[in-house]
Design a protein around this motif. Structure first.
Motif, PDB file in Angstrom:
ATOM      1  N   ASP A  54     -10.696   9.962   5.124  1.00 46.90           N
ATOM      2  CA  ASP A  54     -10.636  11.055   4.156  1.00 46.90           C
ATOM      3  C   ASP A  54     -11.792  12.021   4.376  1.00 46.90           C
ATOM      4  OD1 ASP A  54      -8.432   9.977   2.789  1.00 46.90           O
ATOM      5  OD2 ASP A  54      -9.733   8.726   1.543  1.00 46.90           O
ATOM      6  N   LEU A  55     -11.533  13.263   4.041  1.00 45.65           N
ATOM      7  CA  LEU A  55     -12.601  14.256   3.938  1.00 45.65           C
ATOM      8  C   LEU A  55     -12.875  14.444   2.447  1.00 45.65           C
ATOM      9  CD1 LEU A  55     -11.324  16.937   6.481  1.00 45.65           C
ATOM     10  CD2 LEU A  55     -13.187  15.331   6.846  1.00 45.65           C
ATOM     11  N   ALA A  56     -13.933  13.823   1.965  1.00 46.00           N
ATOM     12  CA  ALA A  56     -14.277  13.946   0.554  1.00 46.00           C
ATOM     13  C   ALA A  56     -15.093  15.211   0.330  1.00 46.00           C
ATOM     14  CB  ALA A  56     -15.050  12.717   0.097  1.00 46.00           C
ATOM     15  N   THR A  57     -14.968  15.800  -0.836  1.00 44.69           N
ATOM     16  CA  THR A  57     -15.675  17.044  -1.128  1.00 44.69           C
ATOM     17  C   THR A  57     -16.776  16.884  -2.178  1.00 44.69           C
ATOM     18  OG1 THR A  57     -14.014  17.653  -2.785  1.00 44.69           O
ATOM     19  CG2 THR A  57     -13.655  18.411  -0.530  1.00 44.69           C
ATOM     20  N   ALA A  58     -16.642  15.903  -3.050  1.00 44.45           N
ATOM     21  CA  ALA A  58     -17.617  15.741  -4.134  1.00 44.45           C
ATOM     22  C   ALA A  58     -19.012  15.481  -3.570  1.00 44.45           C
ATOM     23  CB  ALA A  58     -17.205  14.588  -5.054  1.00 44.45           C
ATOM     24  N   GLY A  59     -20.000  16.173  -4.131  1.00 44.19           N
ATOM     25  CA  GLY A  59     -21.391  15.970  -3.747  1.00 44.19           C
ATOM     26  C   GLY A  59     -21.871  16.820  -2.593  1.00 44.19           C
TER      27      GLY A  59
ATOM     28  N   GLY B 103     -27.242  26.415  -3.665  1.00 43.15           N
ATOM     29  CA  GLY B 103     -27.999  25.359  -4.327  1.00 43.15           C
ATOM     30  C   GLY B 103     -27.164  24.441  -5.187  1.00 43.15           C
ATOM     31  N   SER B 104     -25.909  24.782  -5.435  1.00 40.54           N
ATOM     32  CA  SER B 104     -25.030  23.920  -6.223  1.00 40.54           C
ATOM     33  C   SER B 104     -24.454  22.812  -5.347  1.00 40.54           C
ATOM     34  CB  SER B 104     -23.891  24.731  -6.841  1.00 40.54           C
ATOM     35  OG  SER B 104     -23.035  25.235  -5.816  1.00 40.54           O
ATOM     36  N   SER B 105     -23.829  21.848  -5.977  1.00 38.37           N
ATOM     37  CA  SER B 105     -23.112  20.786  -5.265  1.00 38.37           C
ATOM     38  C   SER B 105     -21.706  20.690  -5.830  1.00 38.37           C
ATOM     39  CB  SER B 105     -23.826  19.441  -5.439  1.00 38.37           C
ATOM     40  OG  SER B 105     -25.090  19.463  -4.828  1.00 38.37           O
ATOM     41  N   VAL B 106     -20.755  20.350  -4.977  1.00 35.70           N
ATOM     42  CA  VAL B 106     -19.382  20.186  -5.440  1.00 35.70           C
ATOM     43  C   VAL B 106     -19.335  19.053  -6.453  1.00 35.70           C
ATOM     44  CG1 VAL B 106     -17.010  19.706  -4.766  1.00 35.70           C
ATOM     45  CG2 VAL B 106     -18.493  21.013  -3.240  1.00 35.70           C
ATOM     46  N   ALA B 107     -18.839  19.353  -7.638  1.00 36.83           N
ATOM     47  CA  ALA B 107     -18.896  18.404  -8.747  1.00 36.83           C
ATOM     48  C   ALA B 107     -17.818  17.334  -8.638  1.00 36.83           C
ATOM     49  CB  ALA B 107     -18.746  19.157 -10.068  1.00 36.83           C
TER      50      ALA B 107
ATOM     51  N   SER C 188     -14.825  28.039 -13.652  1.00 40.56           N
ATOM     52  CA  SER C 188     -16.129  28.276 -13.038  1.00 40.56           C
ATOM     53  C   SER C 188     -15.937  28.587 -11.554  1.00 40.56           C
ATOM     54  CB  SER C 188     -17.023  27.045 -13.193  1.00 40.56           C
ATOM     55  OG  SER C 188     -17.277  26.782 -14.553  1.00 40.56           O
ATOM     56  N   PRO C 189     -16.929  29.195 -10.911  1.00 37.86           N
ATOM     57  CA  PRO C 189     -16.813  29.444  -9.470  1.00 37.86           C
ATOM     58  C   PRO C 189     -16.507  28.170  -8.693  1.00 37.86           C
ATOM     59  CG  PRO C 189     -18.669  30.644 -10.370  1.00 37.86           C
ATOM     60  CD  PRO C 189     -18.178  29.750 -11.469  1.00 37.86           C
ATOM     61  N   GLY C 190     -15.675  28.297  -7.681  1.00 44.63           N
ATOM     62  CA  GLY C 190     -15.321  27.153  -6.842  1.00 44.63           C
ATOM     63  C   GLY C 190     -16.121  27.150  -5.551  1.00 44.63           C
ATOM     64  N   TRP C 191     -15.663  26.363  -4.581  1.00 42.22           N
ATOM     65  CA  TRP C 191     -16.386  26.205  -3.319  1.00 42.22           C
ATOM     66  C   TRP C 191     -15.417  26.252  -2.141  1.00 42.22           C
ATOM     67  CZ3 TRP C 191     -17.077  23.072  -7.589  1.00 42.22           C
ATOM     68  CH2 TRP C 191     -18.354  23.040  -8.156  1.00 42.22           C
ATOM     69  N   VAL C 192     -15.977  26.522  -0.971  1.00 40.14           N
ATOM     70  CA  VAL C 192     -15.317  26.240   0.299  1.00 40.14           C
ATOM     71  C   VAL C 192     -16.189  25.234   1.029  1.00 40.14           C
ATOM     72  CG1 VAL C 192     -14.614  27.113   2.555  1.00 40.14           C
ATOM     73  CG2 VAL C 192     -14.200  28.485   0.497  1.00 40.14           C
TER      74      VAL C 192
END
Length: 552
Positions: free
Chosen positions: A91-96, A102-106, A133-137
């Motif tokens: 798996d490709l996990a995204t959390a953390g 400076g943020s981290s994927v919640a 809230s803003p997301g991530w790539v």
């Protein structure tokens, strides 16, 4: 209305042009090309109706498939080197994952889309747990061995789809910006343009630019649907325009973005990261020959006919291709309604005039259209079709066009598949015409978007270009030769579903086959492990990913 014959049909069904003439275009009778789709192998998550297989991408060098498992906020990496037996690697996990701001994927974030560049740089669109809230790539190495992320950047609210430009220099992200379910917050929609490194590594946050819709706050282009309530007082129009899907021209200069609920197309200049235009896609006239539809789930049979209804195209998936040196856009016209908080956009025709809704205009519609077997059951939008004084509905607008369309890049339609999807699926599986995807039934979706074309992939085989269109509800892929964009032709339909198994009614998921095709990817022969063209389909309801061999 005389219903067509209902005959028993179950199992995996394929229809090629040799056995079926497309009912919506007489020119199809002259077609000599036959395309066949043969299922080779399937990977199953064993998860039913939780979006465990949504979007699928492919890396040619590693021969891996990357499948979005939204239910578990991850991307599953599959070894597709033996298409008959695809197997999971990791798996490709995204959390953390740490982002450039400076943020981290919640924890609880949701993966929505994945794409892989030719050199193996991969990207995953991830929405925040609260989605407003803003997301991530999140970036990764598609050829890596451990699934570790390379880093991330922050983008707008609810990044729903992303794609690399053909030259690989940029990544374009559609930030849908849906409101909170209780309508307490309504972020604006936007398009992120990310300048990506030429090597396999994550970009920094400064590489992210955002194309917004602020210039349209006081001047909405004609025909673009901006409607319904919003709590975003500063940018109400921008909150209403919600990017859904993206395609990029062959020169990597311009992105074309579907604004599904607005029934519109946004054009984005990628060099300046600026929305240069927003264009209405208009509506389809279902009263015209070849544009018929079945409008009722209670008419006792298959009744595809011309009706006084307009279909808002409202496309989801969009792709682009070139024919004779000119760029064209291809859309899957799914349709979608807004339902946030206490606001519900859709209503049945027979309910117009009730609960505070204006009635049908008596000088336009006969009372008989409100009967269940006529138009009474059809879901239509309450946001369009009112007479200028607001007193009654003089036009009826349904969600989606039950078709796919080809457009010029300035939004002019050159082809629409008409009522072909309903006629093709009616002939292939008459006993399960307009079935839903969670259960096997008859005619249950005729009152609401029919087969529901969700997404599509384009592929070139032997010098000809084909569109592979996924039908979300009844299932299957409908294939059209679109080499000549003004004279596209139906060539095949394949449904890898066993209708004798109804999972919602207790049937065995493993025996049901593919349910709810969501993501479709074409793999050309030069990149294929079998050296023949393949199509990979991710099915969100059955949680399966299936590889098909294409013969043309």
């Amino acid at each position: 209305m005389r219903p067509l014959l209902r005959a028993a049909a179950c199992g995996s069904v394929a229809v090629a042009v040799a056995g079926l003439v497309s009912p919506s275009a007489a020119a199809d009778r002259d077609l000599r090309t036959t395309v066949t789709l043969a299922p080779l192998g399937t990977y199953s998550t064993g998860v039913f109706d939780e979006s465990a297989a949504e979007i699928v991408s492919y890396d040619a060098r590693s021969r891996r498939l990357f499948v979005v498992n939204a239910a578990q906020a991850k991307v599953e990496v599959l070894d597709a080197s033996r298409p008959a037996t695809p197997r999971k690697l990791f798996d490709l996990a995204t959390a953390g994952v740490r982002a450039g701001d400076g943020s981290s994927v919640a924890e609880g974030a949701v993966a929505n889309s994945v794409d892989v560049r030719a050199d193996g740089l991969g990207a995953i669109a991830v929405e925040a747990p609260d989605k407003v809230s803003p997301g991530w790539v999140v970036f990764f190495d598609a050829r890596g061995r451990d699934g570790q992320a390379l880093g991330a950047v922050r983008v707008g609210a609810l990044p729903d789809m992303l794609t690399f430009t053909p030259d690989g220099d940029r990544l374009v992200v559609a930030n849908e910006g849906e409101p909170a379910d209780d309508f307490s917050t309504d972020p604006e929609g936007s398009v992120a343009v990310v300048d990506v490194p030429h090597s396999v590594r994550a970009p920094g946050q400064r590489s992210v630019r955002t194309a917004d819709f602020h210039r349209y706050e006081h001047r909405v282009p004609p025909g673009v649907r901006v409607f319904g309530p919003t709590v975003n007082e500063r940018f109400p129009v921008s909150a209403n325009l919600e990017p859904e899907y993206v395609t990029v021209d062959r020169h990597s200069r311009t992105a074309y973005v579907t604004l599904q609920e607005a029934d519109a197309l946004a054009v984005v200049d990628l060099r300046s990261a600026r929305v240069t235009s927003v264009k209405s896609l208009g509506a389809k006239d279902h009263s015209r020959p070849g544009n018929g539809m079945d409008t009722s789930d209670r008419d006792g049979g298959i009744a595809i006919r011309q009706v006084p209804v307009y279909g808002l195209y409202m496309p989801d998936g969009i792709h682009s291709y070139t024919s004779r040196g000119r760029e064209y856009l291809v859309t899957a016209n799914e349709g979608d309604a807004r339902e946030w908080g206490d606001y519900v956009e859709g209503a049945r025709v027979k309910d117009l005039g009730d609960d505070g809704l204006p009635p049908l205009c008596a000088d336009v519609f006969d009372e008989s259209v409100t009967e269940d077997e006529d138009l009474g059951r059809l879901n239509v939008t309450t946001a369009s079709g009112l007479r200028a004084d607001g007193s009654c509905y003089e036009k009826l607008y349904a969600f989606g066009a039950r078709s796919f369309s080809i457009w010029t890049t300035d939004g002019r339609q050159v082809y629409d598949s008409g009522d072909s999807f309903e006629r093709v699926t009616a002939q292939a599986n008459p006993e399960f015409f307009n079935s839903d995807h969670t259960s096997s039934d008859f005619d249950s979706r005729s009152d609401d978007k029919g087969p529901e074309p969700e997404n599509l992939a384009l592929g070139e085989i032997n010098g000809r270009t084909y569109a592979f269109v996924g039908l979300e509800r009844v299932g299957g892929l409908a294939v059209y030769d679109i080499t000549d964009p003004r004279h596209a032709r139906f060539v095949a339909y394949r449904n890898n579903r066993d209708f004798s198994v109804s999972v919602e009614d207790g049937g065995d998921l493993a025996a049901a086959g593919d349910l709810g095709p969501e993501g479709v990817t074409f793999i050309p022969a030069k990149d294929s492990p079998t050296h023949t063209p393949l199509v990979a389909v991710a099915n969100e309801v059955s949680g399966t990913t299936t590889l098909f061999r294409v013969t043309a």
